[in-house]
Design a protein around this motif. Structure first.
Motif, PDB file in Angstrom:
ATOM      1  N   HIS A 194       0.806  -1.227   0.000  1.00 37.64           N
ATOM      2  CA  HIS A 194       0.000   0.000   0.000  1.00 37.64           C
ATOM      3  C   HIS A 194       0.835   1.272   0.000  1.00 37.64           C
ATOM      4  N   ALA A 222      -0.379   7.723   5.558  1.00 35.79           N
ATOM      5  CA  ALA A 222      -1.739   7.697   5.034  1.00 35.79           C
ATOM      6  C   ALA A 222      -2.546   8.785   5.719  1.00 35.79           C
ATOM      7  N   ARG A 225      -3.097   7.173   0.215  1.00 35.81           N
ATOM      8  CA  ARG A 225      -2.149   6.118   0.558  1.00 35.81           C
ATOM      9  C   ARG A 225      -0.873   6.746   1.107  1.00 35.81           C
TER      10      ARG A 225
END
Length: 149
Positions: free
Chosen positions: A55, A91, A101
């Motif tokens: 991520h 984030a 993200r």
């Protein structure tokens, strides 16, 4: 900044993040060469920690954005060393309330100014990205690379 959300395929796994479109030849510009150097530095780390880094985006900026109200900021020589070479943005949420993200941002100009050639640049990029990934993963830098103290 330029935000090409494309994947760079390496060894069958994609690295997310803004890079130049593939049709741009590597030799056309210094920024393109630098983008490739960033991806090359990140690739082995991404291979090793692919699930944990799933991520995390990696982005490039020319220089750090200094949030300064004063437009005529003067930088004496003694303090220029304090210019960041990269940063980790956790984030969060954007101005429209959408989740963002986490991403590592690498600053091209300060890194270029600090290195003489591609070899030095690659080493410095590896160091910066390794440190920032370690911060993101909350692990000791030497877990990313034994050479990182």
């Amino acid at each position: 900044g330029m935000d090409y959300s494309r994947r760079a395929e390496r060894h069958g796994r994609g690295i997310r993040g803004p890079i130049l479109p593939p049709e741009v030849p590597r030799w056309t510009s210094r920024p393109a060469e630098f983008d490739q150097a960033v991806l090359d530095a990140y690739a082995p780390i991404h291979e090793q920690w692919s699930e944990e880094l799933e991520h995390l985006d990696i982005a490039l900026d020319t220089v750090p954005r200094m949030r300064s109200r004063q437009l005529t900021t003067v930088w004496p020589d003694e303090v220029v060393a304090a210019v960041p070479l990269g940063r980790l943005i956790p984030a969060g949420v954007d101005d429209d309330g959408r989740p963002t993200r986490p991403r590592i941002v690498v600053f091209r100009r300060p890194i270029e100014m600090r290195t003489q050639n591609m070899t030095e640049r690659s080493e410095l990029l590896h160091y910066i990205i390794g440190k920032l990934v370690a911060t993101y993963l909350n692990v000791e830098p030497r877990m990313i690379d034994p050479d990182l103290e």
